[in-house]
Design a protein around this motif. Structure first.
Motif, mmCIF file in Angstrom:
data_model
loop_
_atom_site.group_PDB
_atom_site.id
_atom_site.type_symbol
_atom_site.label_atom_id
_atom_site.label_comp_id
_atom_site.label_asym_id
_atom_site.label_seq_id
_atom_site.Cartn_x
_atom_site.Cartn_y
_atom_site.Cartn_z
ATOM 1 N N VAL A 2 0.850 -1.192 0.000
ATOM 2 C CA VAL A 2 0.000 0.000 0.000
ATOM 3 C C VAL A 2 0.883 1.239 0.000
ATOM 4 C CG1 VAL A 2 -1.757 1.299 1.270
ATOM 5 C CG2 VAL A 2 -1.808 -1.211 1.269
ATOM 6 N N THR A 3 0.637 2.158 -0.924
ATOM 7 C CA THR A 3 1.383 3.419 -0.953
ATOM 8 C C THR A 3 0.716 4.405 0.000
ATOM 9 O OG1 THR A 3 1.928 3.034 -3.279
ATOM 10 C CG2 THR A 3 2.330 5.241 -2.407
ATOM 11 N N VAL A 4 1.463 4.827 1.016
ATOM 12 C CA VAL A 4 0.910 5.680 2.070
ATOM 13 C C VAL A 4 1.447 7.099 1.920
ATOM 14 C CG1 VAL A 4 0.641 5.986 4.561
ATOM 15 C CG2 VAL A 4 0.788 3.672 3.597
ATOM 16 N N HIS A 5 0.545 8.063 1.882
ATOM 17 C CA HIS A 5 0.895 9.480 1.765
ATOM 18 C C HIS A 5 0.472 10.167 3.067
ATOM 19 C CE1 HIS A 5 1.136 8.907 -2.702
ATOM 20 N NE2 HIS A 5 0.181 8.024 -2.442
ATOM 21 N N ARG A 6 1.441 10.677 3.819
ATOM 22 C CA ARG A 6 1.136 11.336 5.103
ATOM 23 C C ARG A 6 1.223 12.851 4.920
ATOM 24 N NH1 ARG A 6 1.024 7.027 8.642
ATOM 25 N NH2 ARG A 6 2.370 5.273 8.041
ATOM 26 N N LEU A 7 0.053 13.503 5.007
ATOM 27 C CA LEU A 7 -0.031 14.948 4.847
ATOM 28 C C LEU A 7 0.240 15.639 6.178
ATOM 29 C CD1 LEU A 7 -1.643 13.829 2.380
ATOM 30 C CD2 LEU A 7 -3.166 15.801 2.605
ATOM 31 N N PRO A 8 0.776 16.875 6.155
ATOM 32 C CA PRO A 8 0.852 17.660 7.405
ATOM 33 C C PRO A 8 -0.553 17.912 7.932
ATOM 34 C CG PRO A 8 1.361 19.031 5.489
ATOM 35 C CD PRO A 8 1.297 17.617 4.991
ATOM 36 N N HIS A 9 -0.716 17.907 9.272
ATOM 37 C CA HIS A 9 -2.068 17.943 9.823
ATOM 38 C C HIS A 9 -2.712 19.323 9.832
ATOM 39 C CE1 HIS A 9 -0.690 19.578 13.720
ATOM 40 N NE2 HIS A 9 0.324 18.734 13.651
ATOM 41 N N HIS A 10 -1.932 20.411 9.771
ATOM 42 C CA HIS A 10 -2.486 21.770 9.656
ATOM 43 C C HIS A 10 -3.596 22.047 10.678
ATOM 44 C CE1 HIS A 10 -0.184 22.634 6.088
ATOM 45 N NE2 HIS A 10 -0.775 21.679 5.373
ATOM 46 N N ASN A 11 -3.380 21.702 11.949
ATOM 47 C CA ASN A 11 -4.414 21.907 12.954
ATOM 48 C C ASN A 11 -3.759 22.209 14.293
ATOM 49 O OD1 ASN A 11 -6.931 21.871 14.362
ATOM 50 N ND2 ASN A 11 -7.729 20.367 12.916
ATOM 51 N N LEU A 12 -4.562 22.314 15.322
ATOM 52 C CA LEU A 12 -4.085 22.637 16.660
ATOM 53 C C LEU A 12 -3.069 21.617 17.145
ATOM 54 C CD1 LEU A 12 -4.631 24.737 18.933
ATOM 55 C CD2 LEU A 12 -6.297 23.120 19.874
ATOM 56 N N TYR A 13 -3.349 20.348 16.891
ATOM 57 C CA TYR A 13 -2.414 19.269 17.197
ATOM 58 C C TYR A 13 -2.783 18.066 16.338
ATOM 59 C CZ TYR A 13 -6.238 17.502 20.151
ATOM 60 O OH TYR A 13 -7.448 17.054 20.607
ATOM 61 N N TRP A 14 -1.902 17.099 16.267
ATOM 62 C CA TRP A 14 -2.109 15.889 15.469
ATOM 63 C C TRP A 14 -3.026 14.928 16.225
ATOM 64 C CZ3 TRP A 14 1.489 11.191 15.654
ATOM 65 C CH2 TRP A 14 1.174 10.271 14.650
ATOM 66 N N ILE A 15 -3.945 14.286 15.513
ATOM 67 C CA ILE A 15 -4.875 13.367 16.155
ATOM 68 C C ILE A 15 -4.141 12.219 16.846
ATOM 69 C CG2 ILE A 15 -5.223 12.092 14.000
ATOM 70 C CD1 ILE A 15 -8.029 11.427 14.975
ATOM 71 N N GLY A 16 -2.951 11.875 16.349
ATOM 72 C CA GLY A 16 -2.167 10.828 16.984
ATOM 73 C C GLY A 16 -1.612 11.213 18.345
ATOM 74 N N GLU A 17 -1.768 12.478 18.724
ATOM 75 C CA GLU A 17 -1.300 12.969 20.025
ATOM 76 C C GLU A 17 -2.480 13.449 20.879
ATOM 77 O OE1 GLU A 17 1.386 15.985 18.702
ATOM 78 O OE2 GLU A 17 3.056 14.578 18.422
#
Length: 404
Positions: A56-71
């Motif tokens: 699977v080709t995975v493209h990770r975009l910058p989150h451009h928000n208050l914080y990343w959902i992974g945090e």
């Protein structure tokens, strides 16, 4: 066929079952399609980061928000709500997503959980038909849990509903979650159907001594108020050791220390914490019966199928999408939030004969074969073909279980 799957997070960044299910779908499609995943990375700005994982080709975009959902862990209600309100329409993430989609030129876009992207990302489709799978309630509320602020939730759902008119087909992982969204006015122009999650795992029953009477019962999941763990513990404590021999409460959460402390005088209870998947399967297999006593509207019941795979029956709350996952729901469901109802189910299993328990185990093994990766792939390929051909006349019916 080129498919772009859009998901808030993608492996190795996993919060729960939604990310696992998205990965299973993506990898199942690899032999038959050119599969790309558009997801969010931990970087706030900068370029798209690209990698290949299991084909699977995975493209990770910058989150451009208050914080990343992974945090998100440890964030308070206010920052979480602000981040999700930004999701309603975040032009920077929508622009980045649109740019990538124009470069990839997919035949289909299949969106999953959209926290971090927001429903506004459906405006960036670059002309490809959009399908969406409902895995949580995040389109109905900025806090993705039982709705605590009806006015805010209504505003949020109205915004999501407007964008959802761009979606060609919507999939619920249970009849309940699909009905919950369509009743709120979302996906008014979309074809609708239910495809349950695939649950990976070898289907092989553990040897059990069905003649032994004191029961070993288990719980596997987060230890939070909405999960009903306290009620399960109360139910077990009502019963003597010749009925309940041991109780394993496996997992972590805000209630773990409190509940473990409350059970210190009763050596039947064990709290091993969060364990690796293979250890969880081993413990599930050792139990006579497992319980899913959730109080809130679970979208699906993954742990139920995992327990069936090792041949252990499950009693569960009649709430949310759980009934769609349970074999013989008339017998194995109970009223949510009731320790007495759980106690009654423990007793019901305790008095069964060895032969009855063998038949129940056989039924569990047969039932879980409906939730395999092969079944998931077949249903999705049929959906994709119908969507690309312009057909979308789907009846709203649960795959296995009931639409509530």
């Amino acid at each position: 066929m080129r498919i772009v799957i859009v998901s808030s997070l993608y492996t190795p960044h996993i919060i729960g079952g939604a990310e696992i299910s998205t990965q299973i779908l993506a990898e199942a499609l690899v032999p038959v399609a050119d599969v790309h995943v558009m997801t969010l990375g931990g970087h706030r700005s900068g370029s798209v980061r690209k990698e290949t994982i299991a084909g699977v080709t995975v493209h990770r975009l910058p989150h451009h928000n208050l914080y990343w959902i992974g945090e998100s862990k440890g964030k308070g209600v206010l920052p979480k709500t602000v981040r999700r309100l930004v999701d309603l329409y975040n032009p920077r993430i929508i622009g980045a997503a649109g740019k990538l989609l124009r470069e990839l030129r997919p035949d289909l876009i299949h969106t999953q959980n959209l926290s971090g992207f927001g429903p506004g990302v459906w405006t960036a489709s670059a002309g490809a038909p959009i399908l969406h799978t409902l895995r949580d309630y995040s389109l109905l509320s900025p806090v993705s849990s039982p709705l605590g602020n009806p006015a805010l939730a209504k505003l949020y759902a109205m915004t999501s509903g407007g964008f959802s008119k761009r979606v060609a087909a919507v999939v619920g992982i249970s009849g309940h979650i699909l009905k919950r969204h369509t009743d709120a006015g979302l996906f008014s122009k979309a074809a609708r159907l239910v495809i349950p999650n695939a649950v990976e795992g070898r289907i092989a029953a553990a040897d059990k001594d069905f003649d032994r009477k004191p029961l070993r019962i288990g719980y596997f999941g987060r230890i939070e108020p909405e999960k009903g763990v306290r009620e399960m513990i109360e139910a077990a404590r009502m019963l003597p050791p010749d009925v309940v021999e041991s109780v394993v409460i496996c997992g972590e959460g805000s209630q773990r220390e409190e509940l473990a402390a409350s059970c210190r005088q009763d050596n039947r209870f064990r709290f091993p914490g969060k364990v690796k998947p293979e250890e969880a399967r081993r413990l599930m297999a050792e139990m006579d019966a497992n319980f899913v006593p959730s109080i809130w509207e679970e979208p699906f019941g993954r742990v139920i199928i995992e327990s069936y795979q090792v041949g252990t029956p499950v009693y569960a709350s009649a709430v949310g999408g759980i009934p769609d996952a349970v074999a013989s729901p008339d017998e194995f469901l109970f009223r949510p939030g009731s320790a007495t109802a759980i106690r009654d189910k423990i007793m019901a299993y305790h008095v069964k004969s060895a032969e009855q328990k063998r038949r129940i185990q056989a039924a569990c093994l047969e039932h879980c074969r409906k939730f395999t990766q092969a079944s998931l792939l077949e249903r999705h390929l049929e959906l994709y073909a119908r969507t690309l051909s312009g057909g979308g006349d789907y009846a709203v019916s649960a795959a296995y279980g009931q639409v509530q």
